[in-house]
Design an enzyme around this catalytic site. Structure first.
Site, mmCIF file in Angstrom:
data_model
loop_
_atom_site.group_PDB
_atom_site.id
_atom_site.type_symbol
_atom_site.label_atom_id
_atom_site.label_comp_id
_atom_site.label_asym_id
_atom_site.label_seq_id
_atom_site.Cartn_x
_atom_site.Cartn_y
_atom_site.Cartn_z
ATOM 1 N N GLU A 1 44.089 -91.040 -67.375
ATOM 2 C CA GLU A 1 42.683 -91.207 -67.791
ATOM 3 C C GLU A 1 42.381 -90.376 -69.027
ATOM 4 O O GLU A 1 42.782 -89.219 -69.129
ATOM 5 C CB GLU A 1 41.732 -90.812 -66.648
ATOM 6 N N HIS B 1 30.991 -92.937 -61.189
ATOM 7 C CA HIS B 1 31.258 -93.091 -59.765
ATOM 8 C C HIS B 1 29.961 -93.040 -58.948
ATOM 9 O O HIS B 1 28.997 -92.409 -59.364
ATOM 10 C CB HIS B 1 32.216 -92.000 -59.289
ATOM 11 N N GLY B 2 29.994 -93.683 -57.785
ATOM 12 C CA GLY B 2 28.869 -93.576 -56.866
ATOM 13 C C GLY B 2 27.876 -94.730 -57.002
ATOM 14 O O GLY B 2 28.120 -95.709 -57.716
ATOM 15 N N HIS C 1 37.120 -97.518 -63.967
ATOM 16 C CA HIS C 1 36.652 -96.830 -62.751
ATOM 17 C C HIS C 1 35.136 -97.010 -62.649
ATOM 18 O O HIS C 1 34.486 -97.452 -63.583
ATOM 19 C CB HIS C 1 36.991 -95.339 -62.824
ATOM 20 N N ILE D 1 36.770 -100.351 -57.137
ATOM 21 C CA ILE D 1 35.563 -100.537 -56.320
ATOM 22 C C ILE D 1 35.690 -99.757 -55.010
ATOM 23 O O ILE D 1 36.619 -99.983 -54.233
ATOM 24 C CB ILE D 1 35.348 -102.038 -56.034
ATOM 25 N N ASP D 2 34.775 -98.853 -54.807
ATOM 26 C CA ASP D 2 34.699 -98.117 -53.546
ATOM 27 C C ASP D 2 33.267 -98.124 -53.004
ATOM 28 O O ASP D 2 33.026 -98.514 -51.863
ATOM 29 C CB ASP D 2 35.186 -96.672 -53.749
ATOM 30 N N SER D 3 32.314 -97.719 -53.835
ATOM 31 C CA SER D 3 30.928 -97.602 -53.346
ATOM 32 C C SER D 3 30.427 -98.894 -52.707
ATOM 33 O O SER D 3 29.717 -98.860 -51.688
ATOM 34 C CB SER D 3 29.993 -97.203 -54.493
ATOM 35 N N ASP E 1 44.601 -92.785 -55.885
ATOM 36 C CA ASP E 1 43.419 -92.768 -56.762
ATOM 37 C C ASP E 1 43.085 -91.317 -57.117
ATOM 38 O O ASP E 1 42.978 -90.459 -56.240
ATOM 39 C CB ASP E 1 42.256 -93.414 -55.980
#
Ligand code: G3H
Ligand code: 13P
Ligand code: ZN
Length: 311
Positions: free
Chosen positions: A134, A180-181, A213, A257-259, A82
């Site tokens: 990107e 992000h976040g 993203h 998906i991370d947050s 990533d």
């Protein structure tokens, strides 16, 4: 089944009007929570590793955890870098067994972005590794890089054909209003992704897989738990699930998906710690964290990505 690249999963996702979940992994409990959910759903999966995750957990540990998940579940899983920020990092991940990499040169000029992406593509394709690139810049935090909202920019659809043709990338991340976040939109404003840009990009790139993203939905039940049990996350807001579902039904084949994983884990650990102040066995608080991740990922695969039973 060995690790797979993203080519076939994206072809099927594009045709089927769904998206593959790309979940960030940093430790064993996160890998297990995600992959057990995918097993329950019989869903293909992308597990992705950031530069920060790689320096936290070590390449070999993450590689072996993901290989263990493949053995345990038998699912088609792609192991993806990533936000790779250099040719050398991408090469190191390709040489070390990743099946997909992202080269993110979106902060550079169009010409530089094309040149560095092409260099990665030329190397990756020799090893049957797929490459995500990107165009456009998302706001938020990735590793050490913090992009302020005012410095973010939507993808310009008029650039995409030239970019994809000249770079040879296999999928393209675009900026349509996500970030992000956990603080994606200002409280009191109505979150709205730019589906007009997505539509124009896909009109210019028919059949080409697009990546989203910054696609966490920041479930409010987790934010409330974090805040109730000693945390402080006022005004955390994500992308509405119905808009993610709409993107998945269009050209978006990969949703990052991370947050939400971080929130699911942190909410239950905070709750556990407050409710069991005398416990000190990490297994006791990591277990509900892992279970929380599993339940959330299952919901996403079924209700947001539309990716259940796609094997
Ligand atoms: O896009 C960023 C991902 O959430 C990864 O975050 O760089 O802190 O591991 P990280
Ligand atoms: P979130 O912060 O919305 O989870 O985005 C994750 C991401 O885009 C990883 O590349
Ligand atoms: Zn990202």
């Amino acid at each position: 089944m060995p690790l797979v690249n993203t080519r076939e999963m994206f072809e099927k996702a594009y045709k089927g009007g769904y998206a593959i979940g790309a979940f960030n992994v940093n430790n064993m409990e996160i890998v297990q929570g995600i992959t057990e959910a995918a097993r329950e759903c019989n869903a293909p999966l992308i597990l992705q590793v950031s530069k920060g995750a790689r320096s936290y957990a070590n390449h070999t540990y993450l590689m072996k955890l993901v290989e263990a998940a493949v053995i345990e579940t038998g699912l088609p899983i792609a192991l993806h870098l990533d936000h790779g920020d250099s040719f050398e990092l991408c090469k190191s991940c390709i040489d070390g067994g990743f099946t997909s990499v992202m080269i993110d040169a979106s902060s550079k000029s169009l010409e530089e972005n094309i040149a560095i992406t092409k260099e990665v593509v030329d190397y990756a394709h020799k090893y049957n590794v797929t490459v995500e690139a990107e165009l456009g810049t998302l706001a938020g935090v990735e590793d050490e890089v913090q992009v302020k909202a005012e410095d973010s920019s939507y993808t310009r659809p008029e650039d995409v054909e030239e970019f994809v043709t000249r770079s040879g990338c296999d999928s393209l991340a675009i900026a349509i209003g996500t970030s992000h976040g956990a603080y994606k939109f200002k409280p009191g404003t109505k979150p709205q992704l730019r589906f007009d840009i997505l539509e124009e990009v896909s009109r210019r790139l028919p059949g080409f897989p697009i990546v989203l993203h910054g696609a966490s939905s920041v479930p409010q039940e987790f934010v409330e738990l974090v805040n109730r049990f000693g945390g402080n996350m006022p005004g955390a807001i994500g992308v509405p699930e119905d808009q993610l579902r709409q993107a998945a039904s269009m050209a978006v084949c990969k949703i990052n998906i991370d947050s939400d994983l971080r929130l699911a884990m942190t909410a239950s650990i905070r709750q556990y710690m407050v409710e069991h102040p005398a416990d000190f066995d990490p297994r006791a608080y990591l277990k509900p964290g892992r279970a929380n991740i599993q339940a959330m990922v299952k919901h996403k695969i079924i209700d947001v990505l539309g990716c259940n039973d796609k094997i």
